[in-house]
Design an enzyme around this catalytic site. Structure first.
Site, PDB file in Angstrom:
ATOM      1  N   GLY A 156      14.018  -3.322  -9.560  1.00 51.11           N
ATOM      2  CA  GLY A 156      13.834  -4.243  -8.433  1.00 51.11           C
ATOM      3  C   GLY A 156      13.420  -3.431  -7.212  1.00 51.11           C
ATOM      4  O   GLY A 156      12.915  -2.309  -7.348  1.00 51.11           O
ATOM      5  N   CYS A 157      13.645  -3.985  -6.035  1.00 52.29           N
ATOM      6  CA  CYS A 157      13.222  -3.316  -4.790  1.00 52.29           C
ATOM      7  C   CYS A 157      13.670  -1.852  -4.779  1.00 52.29           C
ATOM      8  O   CYS A 157      14.849  -1.556  -4.943  1.00 52.29           O
ATOM      9  CB  CYS A 157      13.829  -4.056  -3.584  1.00 52.29           C
ATOM     10  SG  CYS A 157      13.487  -3.203  -2.037  1.00 52.29           S
ATOM     11  N   PHE A 158      12.705  -0.943  -4.587  1.00 53.44           N
ATOM     12  CA  PHE A 158      13.034   0.490  -4.712  1.00 53.44           C
ATOM     13  C   PHE A 158      13.890   1.029  -3.588  1.00 53.44           C
ATOM     14  O   PHE A 158      14.462   2.102  -3.706  1.00 53.44           O
ATOM     15  CB  PHE A 158      11.788   1.353  -4.960  1.00 53.44           C
ATOM     16  CG  PHE A 158      10.622   1.201  -4.007  1.00 53.44           C
ATOM     17  CD1 PHE A 158      10.760   0.661  -2.732  1.00 53.44           C
ATOM     18  CD2 PHE A 158       9.354   1.615  -4.421  1.00 53.44           C
ATOM     19  CE1 PHE A 158       9.678   0.545  -1.872  1.00 53.44           C
ATOM     20  CE2 PHE A 158       8.256   1.505  -3.562  1.00 53.44           C
ATOM     21  CZ  PHE A 158       8.424   0.962  -2.289  1.00 53.44           C
TER      22      PHE A 158
END
Ligand code: SME
Length: 310
Positions: A12-14
């Site tokens: 998901g969002c890094f």
């Protein structure tokens, strides 16, 4: 110089994934970037955001294999994602937010696969997590690196509890080392959990013959013995599984050692296939424990029960 190996995790969002792995003991560097897309050049965030370039927001985790193993890193990765969710983690949706484990040398696959399969078995479903060789990886723009350090209020899809549990898990691991005495290990775990998490009661019951017998704990006085299948503890022992009780008044047979206890979680400690003890935690509020707590407390219970940790 420490030896360095890398594994690439799309979770998901890094921003959150990078922030989490940066805090893992044995991790030398975590770099936010874009992996396994089909452009032959450095993509920009805007390119990736179109969701047409095939890239996944990915974190390169460089680690010292003498300090942390790839199976252990894989387990930590599974502790911060929803592995059944396709192209969505937290509030973010799109193929750029898909989950994936991308490996370098082929032999890394054999280290990851047992943990991957165990996770699928634990959840009773095929995982939505890609498991593939790394084809390409481009570091993201500088402003995405250590984003959550630079922007402490920034969006993070990983629950804050995961960061707390990670610290607790690592501190306990360092504290226990290769101490062979189980009571000493349980006493340390109960004290550390109790002190950090401030739950109403945190402790162990050991399987001795036909009973669970009180072991090391942190909190008010508690019952000394619990029968097989009795109460929440005896149920976790009998059914060999973690039992979460959101409201103790709704659990038939709950044993009220303390009238202040409102919700509870009990995790079995399994060694060589046998339940050897249970970790019991009581909260003075209802609805305290969920699947994330179960997952981390299982890791903590395993760590406590085992002398040699992979
Ligand atoms: N409530 C538990 C008994 C142990 S105390 O919570 C410390 C149970 O029902 O098994």
């Amino acid at each position: 110089m420490a030896a360095s190996k890398s594994i690439w995790f799309a979770g998901g969002c890094f921003w959150g994934t990078e922030h989490f792995f940066k805090g893992v003991d044995g991790v030398l560097k975590a770099t936010a970037g874009y992996a396994n897309g089909h452009l032959d050049r450095q993509p920009s965030y805007e390119d990736v955001y179109t969701d047409t370039t095939g890239f996944a927001e990915t974190v390169e985790v460089a680690y010292d294999p003498a300090r942390i193993s790839l199976p252990e890193l894989t387990d930590l990765y599974f502790a911060i994602i929803d592995p059944l969710s396709l192209n969505r983690q937290g509030g973010d949706a799109g193929t750029r937010y898909r989950t994936g484990i991308y490996y370098g040398p082929e032999e890394d696959l054999s280290l990851i696969l047992p943990r991957y399969n165990a996770e699928s078995e634990r959840l009773g479903a095929p995982l939505a997590v890609e498991l593939e060789p790394l084809r390409n990886f481009y570091p993201a723009e500088e402003y995405h690196q250590q984003y959550l350090d630079k922007n402490p209020g920034g969006y993070c899809h990983i629950p804050l509890a995961a960061f707390r549990y990670l610290r607790l898990y690592q501190d306990l691991k360092a504290l226990l080392g290769d101490e062979p005495d189980l009571i000493a290990r349980m006493a340390s775990a109960a004290a550390l959990l109790g002190e950090r998490m401030k739950w109403h009661w945190t402790g162990f019951y050991r399987v001795i013959g036909e009973k669970l017998v009180l072991g090391p704990y942190c909190g008010p006085l508690a019952c000394l013995r619990i029968g097989y299948g009795k109460g929440v503890c005896g149920t976790a022992w009998k059914e060999r599984r973690t039992v979460i009780v959101p409201d103790v008044d709704r659990f038939p047979g709950h044993i009220a050692c303390s009238s202040l206890s409102r919700s509870e979680i009990v995790v079995p400690l399994i060694k060589e296939g046998d339940v050897i003890a249970v970790l019991d935690i009581d909260s003075a509020e209802t609805d305290t424990f969920g699947p994330d707590d179960a997952r981390w407390l299982q890791k903590i219970a395993n760590l406590t029960a085992q002398v040699s940790i992979p």
